[in-house]
Design a protein around this motif. Structure first.
Motif, PDB file in Angstrom:
ATOM      1  N   GLU A  70       0.855  -1.181   0.000  1.00 50.83           N
ATOM      2  CA  GLU A  70       0.000   0.000   0.000  1.00 50.83           C
ATOM      3  C   GLU A  70       0.895   1.236   0.000  1.00 50.83           C
ATOM      4  O   GLU A  70       2.007   1.206   0.538  1.00 50.83           O
ATOM      5  CB  GLU A  70      -0.909   0.040   1.228  1.00 50.83           C
ATOM      6  CG  GLU A  70      -1.891  -1.111   1.314  1.00 50.83           C
ATOM      7  CD  GLU A  70      -2.883  -0.952   2.463  1.00 50.83           C
ATOM      8  OE1 GLU A  70      -2.882   0.145   3.104  1.00 50.83           O
ATOM      9  OE2 GLU A  70      -3.645  -1.888   2.727  1.00 50.83           O
ATOM     10  N   THR A  96       0.726   5.864  -0.193  1.00 48.80           N
ATOM     11  CA  THR A  96       0.092   7.163  -0.389  1.00 48.80           C
ATOM     12  C   THR A  96       1.180   8.173  -0.703  1.00 48.80           C
ATOM     13  O   THR A  96       2.218   8.197  -0.029  1.00 48.80           O
ATOM     14  CB  THR A  96      -0.663   7.626   0.871  1.00 48.80           C
ATOM     15  OG1 THR A  96      -1.704   6.686   1.178  1.00 48.80           O
ATOM     16  CG2 THR A  96      -1.277   9.009   0.677  1.00 48.80           C
ATOM     17  N   VAL A 149       1.500  12.339  -1.293  1.00 47.63           N
ATOM     18  CA  VAL A 149       0.808  13.628  -1.219  1.00 47.63           C
ATOM     19  C   VAL A 149       1.805  14.723  -1.561  1.00 47.63           C
ATOM     20  O   VAL A 149       2.929  14.735  -1.050  1.00 47.63           O
ATOM     21  CB  VAL A 149       0.230  13.891   0.186  1.00 47.63           C
ATOM     22  CG1 VAL A 149      -0.638  15.160   0.168  1.00 47.63           C
ATOM     23  CG2 VAL A 149      -0.565  12.706   0.696  1.00 47.63           C
ATOM     24  N   ALA A 155      -3.110  14.138  -4.097  1.00 44.17           N
ATOM     25  CA  ALA A 155      -2.821  12.903  -3.359  1.00 44.17           C
ATOM     26  C   ALA A 155      -3.252  11.683  -4.155  1.00 44.17           C
ATOM     27  O   ALA A 155      -4.307  11.690  -4.800  1.00 44.17           O
ATOM     28  CB  ALA A 155      -3.520  12.907  -2.003  1.00 44.17           C
ATOM     29  N   THR A 164      -3.635   7.412  -3.467  1.00 44.98           N
ATOM     30  CA  THR A 164      -3.545   6.290  -2.546  1.00 44.98           C
ATOM     31  C   THR A 164      -3.684   5.000  -3.332  1.00 44.98           C
ATOM     32  O   THR A 164      -4.387   4.944  -4.343  1.00 44.98           O
ATOM     33  CB  THR A 164      -4.644   6.334  -1.457  1.00 44.98           C
ATOM     34  OG1 THR A 164      -5.936   6.128  -2.064  1.00 44.98           O
ATOM     35  CG2 THR A 164      -4.631   7.663  -0.714  1.00 44.98           C
ATOM     36  N   TYR A 165      -2.997   3.968  -2.855  1.00 44.41           N
ATOM     37  CA  TYR A 165      -3.138   2.625  -3.415  1.00 44.41           C
ATOM     38  C   TYR A 165      -3.234   1.656  -2.252  1.00 44.41           C
ATOM     39  O   TYR A 165      -2.317   1.578  -1.413  1.00 44.41           O
ATOM     40  CB  TYR A 165      -1.951   2.276  -4.312  1.00 44.41           C
ATOM     41  CG  TYR A 165      -2.016   0.851  -4.842  1.00 44.41           C
ATOM     42  CD1 TYR A 165      -3.039   0.453  -5.684  1.00 44.41           C
ATOM     43  CD2 TYR A 165      -1.060  -0.099  -4.473  1.00 44.41           C
ATOM     44  CE1 TYR A 165      -3.120  -0.855  -6.154  1.00 44.41           C
ATOM     45  CE2 TYR A 165      -1.132  -1.397  -4.938  1.00 44.41           C
ATOM     46  CZ  TYR A 165      -2.170  -1.774  -5.776  1.00 44.41           C
ATOM     47  OH  TYR A 165      -2.252  -3.065  -6.232  1.00 44.41           O
ATOM     48  N   ASP A 166      -4.338   0.934  -2.162  1.00 42.00           N
ATOM     49  CA  ASP A 166      -4.590   0.040  -1.026  1.00 42.00           C
ATOM     50  C   ASP A 166      -4.407  -1.430  -1.367  1.00 42.00           C
ATOM     51  O   ASP A 166      -4.835  -2.312  -0.633  1.00 42.00           O
ATOM     52  CB  ASP A 166      -5.996   0.268  -0.478  1.00 42.00           C
ATOM     53  CG  ASP A 166      -7.100  -0.080  -1.479  1.00 42.00           C
ATOM     54  OD1 ASP A 166      -6.779  -0.476  -2.620  1.00 42.00           O
ATOM     55  OD2 ASP A 166      -8.286   0.059  -1.113  1.00 42.00           O
ATOM     56  N   ARG A 197      -6.655   5.677  -5.955  1.00 38.74           N
ATOM     57  CA  ARG A 197      -7.597   6.775  -5.794  1.00 38.74           C
ATOM     58  C   ARG A 197      -6.830   8.093  -5.808  1.00 38.74           C
ATOM     59  O   ARG A 197      -5.739   8.190  -5.221  1.00 38.74           O
ATOM     60  CB  ARG A 197      -8.377   6.649  -4.478  1.00 38.74           C
ATOM     61  CG  ARG A 197      -9.391   5.511  -4.490  1.00 38.74           C
ATOM     62  CD  ARG A 197     -10.073   5.349  -3.133  1.00 38.74           C
ATOM     63  NE  ARG A 197     -11.206   4.448  -3.231  1.00 38.74           N
ATOM     64  CZ  ARG A 197     -12.487   4.829  -3.219  1.00 38.74           C
ATOM     65  NH1 ARG A 197     -12.786   6.116  -3.076  1.00 38.74           N
ATOM     66  NH2 ARG A 197     -13.463   3.958  -3.341  1.00 38.74           N
ATOM     67  N   TYR A 209      -7.067  12.305  -5.053  1.00 35.77           N
ATOM     68  CA  TYR A 209      -7.779  13.332  -4.311  1.00 35.77           C
ATOM     69  C   TYR A 209      -7.183  14.703  -4.626  1.00 35.77           C
ATOM     70  O   TYR A 209      -5.962  14.871  -4.632  1.00 35.77           O
ATOM     71  CB  TYR A 209      -7.647  13.093  -2.806  1.00 35.77           C
ATOM     72  CG  TYR A 209      -8.236  11.788  -2.315  1.00 35.77           C
ATOM     73  CD1 TYR A 209      -9.492  11.731  -1.722  1.00 35.77           C
ATOM     74  CD2 TYR A 209      -7.510  10.597  -2.419  1.00 35.77           C
ATOM     75  CE1 TYR A 209     -10.029  10.535  -1.257  1.00 35.77           C
ATOM     76  CE2 TYR A 209      -8.035   9.391  -1.955  1.00 35.77           C
ATOM     77  CZ  TYR A 209      -9.288   9.368  -1.382  1.00 35.77           C
ATOM     78  OH  TYR A 209      -9.805   8.190  -0.913  1.00 35.77           O
ATOM     79  N   ALA A 246      -2.332   3.061   2.605  1.00 34.17           N
ATOM     80  CA  ALA A 246      -3.307   3.913   1.943  1.00 34.17           C
ATOM     81  C   ALA A 246      -4.065   4.711   2.999  1.00 34.17           C
ATOM     82  O   ALA A 246      -4.792   4.134   3.817  1.00 34.17           O
ATOM     83  CB  ALA A 246      -4.265   3.071   1.112  1.00 34.17           C
ATOM     84  N   LEU A 247      -3.894   6.015   3.011  1.00 35.20           N
ATOM     85  CA  LEU A 247      -4.662   6.841   3.935  1.00 35.20           C
ATOM     86  C   LEU A 247      -6.143   6.742   3.596  1.00 35.20           C
ATOM     87  O   LEU A 247      -6.531   6.580   2.435  1.00 35.20           O
ATOM     88  CB  LEU A 247      -4.221   8.296   3.851  1.00 35.20           C
ATOM     89  CG  LEU A 247      -2.775   8.637   4.242  1.00 35.20           C
ATOM     90  CD1 LEU A 247      -2.600  10.148   4.273  1.00 35.20           C
ATOM     91  CD2 LEU A 247      -2.377   8.019   5.571  1.00 35.20           C
ATOM     92  N   ILE A 262      -7.213  11.872   4.343  1.00 36.70           N
ATOM     93  CA  ILE A 262      -6.867  12.769   3.240  1.00 36.70           C
ATOM     94  C   ILE A 262      -7.588  14.109   3.419  1.00 36.70           C
ATOM     95  O   ILE A 262      -6.995  15.184   3.234  1.00 36.70           O
ATOM     96  CB  ILE A 262      -7.230  12.151   1.890  1.00 36.70           C
ATOM     97  CG1 ILE A 262      -6.375  10.908   1.604  1.00 36.70           C
ATOM     98  CG2 ILE A 262      -7.075  13.175   0.764  1.00 36.70           C
ATOM     99  CD1 ILE A 262      -4.931  11.173   1.316  1.00 36.70           C
TER     100      ILE A 262
END
Length: 223
Positions: free
Chosen positions: A52, A54, A56, A143, A145-147, A152, A154, A212-213, A218
């Motif tokens: 995972e 993130t 930013v 930002a 994220t990858y979980d 995703r 943002y 991933a936040l 976020i």
């Protein structure tokens, strides 16, 4: 980011400014970048089936060139791609058909589980693209994220949805580049045998997390 991770200036001194969301910033002229050598990237070497991440970045965009790399572990020349936050790609990928259409002024979250090109394609096309454009001349918080299941994106704390493009499903994890993998770079990635995809922006902050936040986390970040 771990304070022990020291970014090294490349192609001349990078100007520091008293500006930005945290009271300081750096002006990255196109052709300049920062990097951490592979052997020293430590916790930034995020990889594996269950990986995972993130990324930013707080940026003040000032150049309109395409394919600007913001930050990540991404070497296209040697097929050592892991993850990277990009700005202003020329194309966007619809995950439902894996077809690409023109794009402009948006940002992208790139991930790869194989390191090289997407099979049957001329490049790696597994990336999310924001629904909203990134304006010029304003501070923006970008930002990705990858979980382990999807990417995703943002913009200023809110999911920048785009049908078929954000979120972008990708359940296959991140590539393990090993000892000879990519450096961690800010403002550039290695492409076509040399540094390229230069960022044209003022950078007011950068953070990387090995998870991933959540959307709430976020949303709580400074704008």
């Amino acid at each position: 980011m771990n304070p022990e991770l020291e970014l090294q200036e490349q192609n001349g001194p990078i100007k520091a400014l008293k500006d930005g969301p945290f009271g300081s910033a750096i002006k990255i002229n196109q052709g300049q970048w920062l990097s951490i050598p592979r052997e020293k990237i430590g916790p930034l070497n995020i990889h594996g089936q269950d990986a995972e991440v993130t990324v930013v970045a707080w940026i003040h965009r000032n150049k309109t060139s395409y394919w600007q790399a913001i930050a990540g572990v991404w070497d296209e020349t040697r097929g050592k791609r892991q993850y990277c936050l990009f700005l202003n790609a020329t194309k966007q990928t619809d995950f439902r058909t894996m077809t690409r259409t023109p794009s402009k002024d948006r940002f992208q979250g790139h991930v790869s589980s194989i390191g090289g090109k997407t099979p049957g394609e001329v490049a790696c096309i597994t990336y999310a693209t924001s629904g909203e454009k990134v304006p010029m001349g304003e501070w923006e918080c970008l930002a990705m994220t990858y979980d382990g299941q999807e990417v995703r994106l943002y913009l200023n704390g809110r999911l920048s949805e785009a049908e078929g493009m954000n979120p972008f499903p990708y359940p296959t994890g991140l590539f393990d580049g090993g000892k000879e993998g990519a450096d961690f770079t800010v403002g550039s990635v290695h492409v076509a045998g040399k540094p390229g995809n230069f960022l044209g922006a003022t950078l007011g902050g950068l953070a990387v997390f090995d998870r991933a936040l959540t959307a709430d986390e976020i949303a709580s970040l400074p704008k």
